[in-house]
Design a protein around this motif. Structure first.
Motif, mmCIF file in Angstrom:
data_model
loop_
_atom_site.group_PDB
_atom_site.id
_atom_site.type_symbol
_atom_site.label_atom_id
_atom_site.label_comp_id
_atom_site.label_asym_id
_atom_site.label_seq_id
_atom_site.Cartn_x
_atom_site.Cartn_y
_atom_site.Cartn_z
ATOM 1 N N GLN A 30 0.697 -1.181 -0.149
ATOM 2 C CA GLN A 30 0.003 0.098 0.062
ATOM 3 C C GLN A 30 0.678 1.199 0.020
ATOM 4 O O GLN A 30 0.186 2.362 0.160
ATOM 5 C CB GLN A 30 -0.972 0.066 1.105
ATOM 6 N N LEU A 31 2.117 1.337 -0.118
ATOM 7 C CA LEU A 31 3.123 2.179 -0.182
ATOM 8 C C LEU A 31 3.246 2.892 -1.411
ATOM 9 O O LEU A 31 3.597 2.016 -2.314
ATOM 10 C CB LEU A 31 4.197 1.846 0.755
ATOM 11 N N PRO A 32 3.183 4.078 -1.582
ATOM 12 C CA PRO A 32 3.829 4.903 -2.929
ATOM 13 C C PRO A 32 5.378 4.435 -2.759
ATOM 14 O O PRO A 32 5.861 4.256 -2.086
ATOM 15 C CB PRO A 32 3.475 6.343 -2.728
ATOM 16 N N LEU A 33 5.790 4.444 -4.166
ATOM 17 C CA LEU A 33 7.199 4.335 -4.364
ATOM 18 C C LEU A 33 8.135 4.776 -3.765
ATOM 19 O O LEU A 33 9.072 4.406 -3.113
ATOM 20 C CB LEU A 33 7.456 4.412 -5.756
ATOM 21 N N GLU A 34 8.131 6.219 -3.481
ATOM 22 C CA GLU A 34 8.871 6.956 -2.678
ATOM 23 C C GLU A 34 9.089 6.404 -1.142
ATOM 24 O O GLU A 34 10.064 6.233 -0.676
ATOM 25 C CB GLU A 34 8.585 8.671 -2.595
ATOM 26 N N GLN A 35 7.956 6.295 -0.663
ATOM 27 C CA GLN A 35 7.936 5.805 0.716
ATOM 28 C C GLN A 35 8.599 4.219 0.840
ATOM 29 O O GLN A 35 8.993 3.780 1.838
ATOM 30 C CB GLN A 35 6.540 5.842 1.352
#
Length: 75
Positions: A30-35
């Motif tokens: 569920q995390l965006p790529l940057e996170q």
């Protein structure tokens, strides 16, 4: 002010707990790529910390097994 997530953990147990939580979040997908990338980096830091603590304890155990007591001091 520095990011608290980049600070060294208070203890081996705290590092292990944070690492376990981080793995759960990363595995959720569920995390965006940057996170995701920053989470992976933090995970690598925590893993290195835990390995270092375990190696230090292992070294002291070897010393104790040889009959010489030397105090363990975290690096």
């Amino acid at each position: 002010m520095s990011d608290p997530a980049s600070q060294p953990p208070a203890s081996y147990e705290a590092a292990l707990e944070e690492l376990e939580r981080l793995v759960q979040v990363i595995e959720s997908g569920q995390l965006p790529l940057e996170q995701l990338l920053s989470g992976y980096k933090r995970g690598a830091e925590l893993l290195a910390y835990c390995r270092g603590r375990l190696e230090a304890v292992e070294t002291q155990i070897k010393v104790l097994d040889e009959g010489t007591l030397k105090p363990w001091t975290p690096q």
